[in-house]
Design an enzyme around this catalytic site. Structure first.
Site, PDB file in Angstrom:
ATOM      1  N   GLY A   1     -10.167   3.343  -4.481  1.00 20.65           N
ATOM      2  CA  GLY A   1      -9.446   3.421  -3.212  1.00 20.65           C
ATOM      3  C   GLY A   1      -8.244   4.338  -3.286  1.00 20.65           C
ATOM      4  N   ALA A   2      -8.395   5.481  -3.961  1.00 21.24           N
ATOM      5  CA  ALA A   2      -7.245   6.354  -4.234  1.00 21.24           C
ATOM      6  C   ALA A   2      -6.995   7.389  -3.158  1.00 21.24           C
ATOM      7  CB  ALA A   2      -7.448   7.048  -5.584  1.00 21.24           C
ATOM      8  N   ASN A   3      -7.714   7.339  -2.056  1.00 15.77           N
ATOM      9  CA  ASN A   3      -7.546   8.382  -1.038  1.00 15.77           C
ATOM     10  C   ASN A   3      -6.393   8.092  -0.076  1.00 15.77           C
ATOM     11  OD1 ASN A   3     -10.005   6.511  -0.177  1.00 15.77           O
ATOM     12  ND2 ASN A   3      -8.896   7.055   1.689  1.00 15.77           N
TER      13      ASN A   3
ATOM     14  N   GLY B   1      -2.784   5.191   0.935  1.00 10.51           N
ATOM     15  CA  GLY B   1      -1.955   4.037   0.628  1.00 10.51           C
ATOM     16  C   GLY B   1      -1.496   3.968  -0.813  1.00 10.51           C
ATOM     17  N   ILE B   2      -1.498   2.767  -1.350  1.00 10.55           N
ATOM     18  CA  ILE B   2      -1.010   2.534  -2.699  1.00 10.55           C
ATOM     19  C   ILE B   2      -1.855   3.279  -3.721  1.00 10.55           C
ATOM     20  CG2 ILE B   2      -0.792   0.741  -4.476  1.00 10.55           C
ATOM     21  CD1 ILE B   2       0.150  -1.107  -2.167  1.00 10.55           C
ATOM     22  N   GLY B   3      -3.170   3.285  -3.551  1.00 10.39           N
ATOM     23  CA  GLY B   3      -4.039   3.987  -4.486  1.00 10.39           C
ATOM     24  C   GLY B   3      -3.717   5.458  -4.577  1.00 10.39           C
TER      25      GLY B   3
ATOM     26  N   SER C   1      -2.382 -10.338  -4.581  1.00  9.12           N
ATOM     27  CA  SER C   1      -1.534 -10.340  -3.403  1.00  9.12           C
ATOM     28  C   SER C   1      -0.719 -11.616  -3.368  1.00  9.12           C
ATOM     29  CB  SER C   1      -2.403 -10.255  -2.144  1.00  9.12           C
ATOM     30  OG  SER C   1      -1.658 -10.546  -0.967  1.00  9.12           O
TER      31      SER C   1
ATOM     32  N   TYR D   1      -9.156 -13.697   3.452  1.00  6.73           N
ATOM     33  CA  TYR D   1      -8.398 -12.743   2.643  1.00  6.73           C
ATOM     34  C   TYR D   1      -7.664 -13.476   1.527  1.00  6.73           C
ATOM     35  CZ  TYR D   1      -5.001  -9.164   1.328  1.00  6.73           C
ATOM     36  OH  TYR D   1      -4.235  -8.277   0.616  1.00  6.73           O
TER      37      TYR D   1
END
Length: 297
Positions: free
Chosen positions: A21-23, A25-27, A145, A170
């Site tokens: 998920g590096a595209n 936000g945090i990633g 989280s 979640y």
């Protein structure tokens, strides 16, 4: 260990990181800082166009950055297997950063019919990690989280057939993430592996994950911004978990501000349930059954 920020990330030249998920936000922030410190970074993302755009942005900031892409869709276990095979065919990984996830979407299912949040956040992460852990030399980071603290896993209704409440699902998926991290580290240690599992959470960070929040809450975001972490700040615990010099297997890291909501990174508090070996074993065994992936540890 307290007070860690991006400024404390040491030189990572010669080391290889895979960030899911590096595209965005945090990633994205994790990948950007690692690249700036000289690491080779593999962006594992569902969408190739968005990954390429992210790599272009990083390259603008870090000329000569060593970046590559592997397609990874955690909502499809068949594709997870393809991605894992591609990773195993390439150079070894020093650190795997499991960052990708979804938060409170409308009820939907993965390709294999699992409730999306449990399926992506936990089962996809479990399967991908289980298929490549032998290719990872140093650390496996799992993103949890604050929501795990109120989470409960109903093993009799993992697919939410009896009803769906996005937030409670979640919470359950994040409890699963943290329980899995502790169980993974126990098993790696028992197997005599040098690889360690470490957990991290971003506090309350304003990222794309908030897009499914109800409109009244999203409309208040500008007012809340000063009290929460930005995506860059939310990346600090993950960066500490991935690179911190004094981090040990089984550590759990998060913001040090009031309620662990914001601030620099350091030790975080995990619930008794998250640390429970019995829950960890049951979750592991059920995950093997559901995904068909047996990590062999």
């Amino acid at each position: 260990m307290s007070g860690f920020t991006a400024e404390h990330v040491s030189a990572q030249t010669g080391r290889r990181f895979l960030v899911t998920g590096a595209n965005a936000g945090i990633g994205f922030e994790v990948a950007r800082i690692l690249a700036a410190r000289g690491a080779a970074v593999v962006l594992a993302c569902r969408d190739a166009a968005r990954a390429e755009a992210a790599m272009a942005r990083i390259a603008d900031d870090v000329p000569g950055a060593d970046l590559s892409f592997v397609r990874l869709d955690l909502a499809d276990l068949d594709q997870v297997r393809e991605a894992a095979a591609a990773v195993r065919a390439g150079p070894r990984i020093d650190v795997l950063v499991n960052n990708a996830g979804v938060m409170i979407p409308p009820r939907s299912l993965t390709a294999q019919g699992f409730e999306l949040q449990f399926g992506v956040n936990h089962l996809g992460t479990f399967a991908f990690t289980g298929l490549i852990h032998g290719h990872v030399d140093d650390r496996i980071v799992v993103t949890a989280s604050l929501a795990h603290k109120s989470g409960a896993i109903d093993f009799s209704d993992l697919d939410a057939r009896r009803g769906y409440h996005g937030w409670s699902r979640y919470q359950a998926s994040k409890l699963a993430n943290l329980s899995y991290m502790f169980e993974l580290d126990r098993r790696l240690g028992a197997a005599g592996r040098a690889t360690q599992a470490i957990g991290a959470h971003p506090g309350v960070a304003l990222t794309e994950l908030t897009r499914h929040l109800p409109w009244p809450l999203r409309s208040m975001t500008p007012l809340a911004t000063p009290f929460f972490n930005s995506a860059a700040q939310g990346a600090w615990p993950t960066l500490q978990a991935a690179t911190g010099a004094h981090v040990q297997g089984g550590d759990y890291l998060g913001p040090q501000g009031l309620g662990e909501i914001s601030g620099a990174s350091g030790p975080a508090r995990a619930t008794k349930a998250a640390r429970d070996p019995k829950l960890g074993r049951e979750l592991w065994e059920r995950s093997v059954d559901l995904t068909g992936v047996d990590p062999g540890i």
